[in-house]
Scaffold this motif. Structure first.
Motif, PDB file in Angstrom:
ATOM      1  N   ALA A 297       0.830  -1.207   0.000  1.00 39.08           N
ATOM      2  CA  ALA A 297       0.000   0.000   0.000  1.00 39.08           C
ATOM      3  C   ALA A 297       0.864   1.257   0.000  1.00 39.08           C
ATOM      4  O   ALA A 297       0.580   2.222  -0.718  1.00 39.08           O
ATOM      5  CB  ALA A 297      -0.935  -0.006   1.208  1.00 39.08           C
ATOM      6  N   MET A 298       1.933   1.256   0.805  1.00 44.34           N
ATOM      7  CA  MET A 298       2.802   2.424   0.869  1.00 44.34           C
ATOM      8  C   MET A 298       3.557   2.625  -0.443  1.00 44.34           C
ATOM      9  O   MET A 298       3.785   3.754  -0.883  1.00 44.34           O
ATOM     10  CB  MET A 298       3.773   2.284   2.040  1.00 44.34           C
ATOM     11  CG  MET A 298       4.571   3.546   2.349  1.00 44.34           C
ATOM     12  SD  MET A 298       3.555   5.043   2.536  1.00 44.34           S
ATOM     13  CE  MET A 298       2.519   4.595   3.935  1.00 44.34           C
ATOM     14  N   LEU A 299       3.939   1.536  -1.084  1.00 47.33           N
ATOM     15  CA  LEU A 299       4.603   1.623  -2.386  1.00 47.33           C
ATOM     16  C   LEU A 299       3.668   2.260  -3.413  1.00 47.33           C
ATOM     17  O   LEU A 299       4.062   3.170  -4.165  1.00 47.33           O
ATOM     18  CB  LEU A 299       5.017   0.223  -2.838  1.00 47.33           C
ATOM     19  CG  LEU A 299       6.012   0.129  -3.996  1.00 47.33           C
ATOM     20  CD1 LEU A 299       7.385   0.613  -3.568  1.00 47.33           C
ATOM     21  CD2 LEU A 299       6.105  -1.320  -4.495  1.00 47.33           C
ATOM     22  N   LEU A 300       2.417   1.806  -3.448  1.00 52.43           N
ATOM     23  CA  LEU A 300       1.443   2.359  -4.385  1.00 52.43           C
ATOM     24  C   LEU A 300       1.137   3.819  -4.062  1.00 52.43           C
ATOM     25  O   LEU A 300       0.932   4.636  -4.967  1.00 52.43           O
ATOM     26  CB  LEU A 300       0.156   1.525  -4.342  1.00 52.43           C
ATOM     27  CG  LEU A 300       0.296   0.086  -4.862  1.00 52.43           C
ATOM     28  CD1 LEU A 300      -0.986  -0.695  -4.609  1.00 52.43           C
ATOM     29  CD2 LEU A 300       0.633   0.083  -6.342  1.00 52.43           C
ATOM     30  N   LEU A 301       1.114   4.154  -2.774  1.00 55.00           N
ATOM     31  CA  LEU A 301       0.888   5.542  -2.381  1.00 55.00           C
ATOM     32  C   LEU A 301       2.018   6.431  -2.894  1.00 55.00           C
ATOM     33  O   LEU A 301       1.791   7.540  -3.382  1.00 55.00           O
ATOM     34  CB  LEU A 301       0.773   5.640  -0.857  1.00 55.00           C
ATOM     35  CG  LEU A 301       0.192   6.938  -0.277  1.00 55.00           C
ATOM     36  CD1 LEU A 301      -0.416   6.672   1.091  1.00 55.00           C
ATOM     37  CD2 LEU A 301       1.228   8.033  -0.151  1.00 55.00           C
ATOM     38  N   GLY A 302       3.256   5.929  -2.803  1.00 56.39           N
ATOM     39  CA  GLY A 302       4.397   6.694  -3.301  1.00 56.39           C
ATOM     40  C   GLY A 302       4.313   6.936  -4.787  1.00 56.39           C
ATOM     41  O   GLY A 302       4.531   8.069  -5.262  1.00 56.39           O
ATOM     42  N   PHE A 303       3.951   5.914  -5.559  1.00 59.72           N
ATOM     43  CA  PHE A 303       3.838   6.075  -7.013  1.00 59.72           C
ATOM     44  C   PHE A 303       2.680   7.004  -7.382  1.00 59.72           C
ATOM     45  O   PHE A 303       2.760   7.774  -8.348  1.00 59.72           O
ATOM     46  CB  PHE A 303       3.656   4.715  -7.681  1.00 59.72           C
ATOM     47  CG  PHE A 303       4.914   3.886  -7.719  1.00 59.72           C
ATOM     48  CD1 PHE A 303       6.107   4.441  -8.151  1.00 59.72           C
ATOM     49  CD2 PHE A 303       4.904   2.567  -7.296  1.00 59.72           C
ATOM     50  CE1 PHE A 303       7.282   3.677  -8.182  1.00 59.72           C
ATOM     51  CE2 PHE A 303       6.060   1.805  -7.320  1.00 59.72           C
ATOM     52  CZ  PHE A 303       7.255   2.362  -7.758  1.00 59.72           C
ATOM     53  N   THR A 304       1.592   6.937  -6.600  1.00 66.95           N
ATOM     54  CA  THR A 304       0.463   7.842  -6.853  1.00 66.95           C
ATOM     55  C   THR A 304       0.876   9.288  -6.616  1.00 66.95           C
ATOM     56  O   THR A 304       0.504  10.189  -7.378  1.00 66.95           O
ATOM     57  CB  THR A 304      -0.726   7.479  -5.945  1.00 66.95           C
ATOM     58  OG1 THR A 304      -1.086   6.119  -6.146  1.00 66.95           O
ATOM     59  CG2 THR A 304      -1.927   8.361  -6.256  1.00 66.95           C
ATOM     60  N   GLY A 305       1.643   9.531  -5.552  1.00 68.36           N
ATOM     61  CA  GLY A 305       2.138  10.874  -5.292  1.00 68.36           C
ATOM     62  C   GLY A 305       3.023  11.380  -6.411  1.00 68.36           C
ATOM     63  O   GLY A 305       2.948  12.562  -6.808  1.00 68.36           O
ATOM     64  N   LEU A 306       3.872  10.511  -6.960  1.00 65.61           N
ATOM     65  CA  LEU A 306       4.726  10.909  -8.082  1.00 65.61           C
ATOM     66  C   LEU A 306       3.884  11.283  -9.302  1.00 65.61           C
ATOM     67  O   LEU A 306       4.221  12.226 -10.034  1.00 65.61           O
ATOM     68  CB  LEU A 306       5.696   9.775  -8.434  1.00 65.61           C
ATOM     69  CG  LEU A 306       6.807   9.494  -7.417  1.00 65.61           C
ATOM     70  CD1 LEU A 306       7.627   8.289  -7.848  1.00 65.61           C
ATOM     71  CD2 LEU A 306       7.704  10.717  -7.240  1.00 65.61           C
ATOM     72  N   ASP A 307       2.789  10.549  -9.512  1.00 63.35           N
ATOM     73  CA  ASP A 307       1.900  10.895 -10.618  1.00 63.35           C
ATOM     74  C   ASP A 307       1.253  12.261 -10.384  1.00 63.35           C
ATOM     75  O   ASP A 307       1.165  13.084 -11.307  1.00 63.35           O
ATOM     76  CB  ASP A 307       0.808   9.832 -10.775  1.00 63.35           C
ATOM     77  CG  ASP A 307      -0.153  10.153 -11.913  1.00 63.35           C
ATOM     78  OD1 ASP A 307       0.254   9.991 -13.078  1.00 63.35           O
ATOM     79  OD2 ASP A 307      -1.290  10.578 -11.628  1.00 63.35           O
ATOM     80  N   LEU A 308       0.822  12.508  -9.145  1.00 62.20           N
ATOM     81  CA  LEU A 308       0.208  13.799  -8.818  1.00 62.20           C
ATOM     82  C   LEU A 308       1.182  14.945  -9.080  1.00 62.20           C
ATOM     83  O   LEU A 308       0.792  16.005  -9.589  1.00 62.20           O
ATOM     84  CB  LEU A 308      -0.238  13.801  -7.359  1.00 62.20           C
ATOM     85  CG  LEU A 308      -0.858  15.099  -6.815  1.00 62.20           C
ATOM     86  CD1 LEU A 308      -2.148  15.430  -7.565  1.00 62.20           C
ATOM     87  CD2 LEU A 308      -1.140  14.967  -5.317  1.00 62.20           C
ATOM     88  N   ALA A 309       2.439  14.730  -8.755  1.00 61.71           N
ATOM     89  CA  ALA A 309       3.438  15.788  -8.921  1.00 61.71           C
ATOM     90  C   ALA A 309       3.719  16.089 -10.388  1.00 61.71           C
ATOM     91  O   ALA A 309       4.217  17.178 -10.710  1.00 61.71           O
ATOM     92  CB  ALA A 309       4.734  15.397  -8.224  1.00 61.71           C
TER      93      ALA A 309
END
Length: 625
Positions: A297-309
């Motif tokens: 979950a934390m890995l996916l959260l990190g990738f989602t944040g990178l997409d948002l940025a």
């Protein structure tokens, strides 16, 4: 769903849920209303309003540093249900004084009331989370935590929205005071229905040196790997959650070009996402603690944040409402990212909260949770300091801050994986196996929940250990052929899952003896160990002759043996049907093969010869290969 409803409506859970919901609603209703009144009625300068807002945030979180340890000691020493009722009486009194503060429009008195509400919440927290494991049994605890978490965030959202609405009414102080008082009274009435709870440490002597007690409890928690991992996990959730939640207005304004209505939408998406994530984690884990979800979950959260940025800034000079925002380039994408950040955050937090409750003992559970609250507060303050440093002092762009936060999430995901490699790989094995197969594995529950056992099974395909590993909620240590165990790059995965390599003693006696010795040691330590006694993959789907290595292992570690059989997997891509397994390129089929895992009753070690075990496995498998 029926099970969740029965737990939610039970007399053991519903009262404490309503009590918690009312407290979270009240805190945020008063805080939201107060901040709006201060900004629009009691101050005439942006700097003054901003300063008061920051002071308010500090005063609300300060009690968690000051009083959490005291709250934990009181909760362990007394009946938590009685303490919760006293806590709600205090809330009613605070609200009454808060009504006076609103009427007088006294900023110092309003800030004092906010500090008191923070104190009341800090005193409530250890009682709530320490009481849940005593009110809910087994799998109910995961469900209960999921509903508490979802309810809390929904209460935060509702309180924030209602507070904002009431603050804009004529005679706002009457509306706000009435709403807060009604909620506090309802919470008190709900608390009266909480069942009496067994006292953890009735003879505990209160240590009034709260700072010293906090240091002692932190040292105690750090000495327990499971507890400390859970505390760091929960605290990291608040670090990330507060980081994103605080920046939502800025994300809306400077990335999406949205107006205040879009801020409300994003708050709702984030909070609903957290609730959805908790529910999803509970479902995926079959309502047991599943730490393997956390790093994923934390890995996916990190990738989602990178997409948002990476989303391009909306340069429009006119701020967009919800409809126009969702119709703008990137509007749906930003909204989806915010929702996913909430979902992955909730999926990460739920197993950490539940692990914290289960890893701590009844005697000191409330005190451990109080330390968790202190560490949570430290992480939230640190999150604010990081944001101030990146965005304020160094004046980097918002996208840079989000990238930094996302990279930190990815690093933390690796940290959690390093502390829970077996659990993480077991969960991935479950996801992988259920992607390819429809698995009937109810009988896996016959395996012991604790204590040692040796498992034996027929070996039909390369997927057998993955299916079995994923089906068992309890980690299994596999004994695997040396040539497969050491094959690059899979050897890294096998090593992380503590798989043992074995070969014929004629080929390498040293490896054989070391593996048998380590397997026996694992059994003596209370673990589950699995071996495929045929010693090879079936060439025709039939069960081959069981070798006597299983008998040798039982001589060193006499433990119960559970025969197992895997049915229906012959003919799959990973089996030898029609030639060597894995012989052709993989073709995904949407129709998954149906397979079954059968488990027989335990066989005493003195009766578990290779021949007896083979007959039991053949009986379990039947005619279906």
């Amino acid at each position: 769903m029926k099970s969740l409803l029965s737990i939610f409506t039970s007399k053991r859970f519903l009262p404490i849920f309503l009590t918690q919901f009312g407290g979270a609603l009240n805190d945020n209703l008063f805080k939201s209303a107060m901040l709006i009144i201060v900004a629009f009625q009691l101050t005439d300068a942006a700097a003054q309003a901003s300063t008061i807002n920051n002071v308010a945030a500090l005063l609300f979180i300060l009690p968690y540093f000051l009083f959490s340890t005291l709250a934990g000691q009181l909760a362990d020493r007394g009946d938590k249900s009685v303490i919760i009722q006293q806590n709600k009486i205090a809330e009613i009194l605070i609200v009454l004084v808060g009504a006076l503060a609103l009427y007088l429009q006294s900023i110092p008195l309003l800030l004092f009331i906010l500090f008191c509400l923070g104190t009341q919440s800090a005193m409530f927290g250890p009682n709530k989370y320490a009481a849940l494991p005593q009110l809910l049994q087994g799998r109910e605890l995961v469900s209960g935590n999921a509903m508490i978490a979802a309810g809390t965030f929904i209460a935060i959202l509702l309180g924030t929205l209602i507070g904002g609405i009431l603050a804009q009414q004529q005679s706002a102080w009457i509306w706000i005071a009435t709403g807060c008082l009604a909620t506090a009274i309802a919470g008190y009435l709900a608390s009266l229905r909480i069942p009496r709870i067994e006292i953890g440490s009735p003879d505990l002597k209160i240590d009034w040196n709260l700072f010293g007690q906090t240091i002692k409890l932190i040292a105690l928690a750090r000495g327990h790997r499971r507890i400390w991992t859970a505390i760091l996990g929960v605290s990291w959730f608040w670090f990330v959650g507060s980081g994103y939640l605080t920046q939502i207005p800025t994300i809306v304004r400077y990335i999406g070009g949205g107006d205040e209505s879009v801020v409300t939408l994003f708050l709702a998406l984030f909070i609903i996402g957290v609730g959805m994530g908790c529910a999803l984690a509970a479902k995926l884990s079959s309502f047991v603690v599943e730490l393997g979800i956390a790093p994923i979950a934390m890995l996916l959260l990190g990738f989602t944040g990178l997409d948002l940025a990476q989303i391009e800034v909306n340069q429009t000079t006119i701020l967009l409402g919800i409809h126009d925002f969702l119709s703008s380039p990137g509007g749906v994408r930003i909204s989806l990212d915010i929702l996913l950040i909430g979902i992955f955050g909730g999926a990460f937090a739920l197993p950490m909260y539940t692990e914290l409750q289960q890893a701590s003992s009844l005697e000191n559970r409330a005190r451990i949770i109080s330390v968790n609250n202190v560490i949570n507060a430290v992480f939230m303050v640190t999150s604010a300091i990081v944001a101030i440093g990146i965005l304020g002092i160094f004046q980097f762009q918002l996208s840079t801050y989000i990238i930094v936060l996302s990279i930190l999430n990815l690093i933390y995901a690796l940290f959690v994986f390093a502390r829970t490699p077996v659990q993480s790989l077991r969960f991935l094995a479950e996801l992988f196996s259920r992607l390819f197969y429809r698995i009937e594995s109810k009988e896996i529950a016959l395996l012991p929940e604790e204590g040692p056992a040796l498992l034996v099974c027929n070996h039909v395909s390369y997927a057998d250990p993955v299916v079995i590993f994923g089906a068992s909620k309890r980690p299994i240590r596999f004994i695997m052929a040396k040539e497969i165990r050491n094959k690059v790059p899979f050897n890294l995965v096998f090593k992380a899952s503590r798989t043992l390599a074995i070969c014929s003693p004629l080929e390498d006696r040293k490896t054989y003896e070391e593996t048998m010795r380590e397997a026996a040691e694992s059994l003596r330590n209370g673990e589950l160990v699995m071996i495929f006694p045929e010693g090879r993959l079936s060439p025709n789907g039939e069960i081959g002759t069981f070798r006597r290595g299983v008998e040798k292992l039982l001589e060193s570690a006499p433990v119960p043996v559970y025969p197992m059989a895997i049915r229906g997997i012959w003919g799959s891509f990973f089996s030898h049907e029609g030639g060597p397994a894995l012989r052709e390129g993989f073709h995904f089929r949407f129709r998954r093969r149906e397979i079954q895992l059968k488990v027989g009753p335990a066989i005493p070690p003195g009766e578990a010869s290779a021949m007896v075990l083979q007959k039991q496995v053949e009986k379990l498998r039947g005619d279906k290969r």
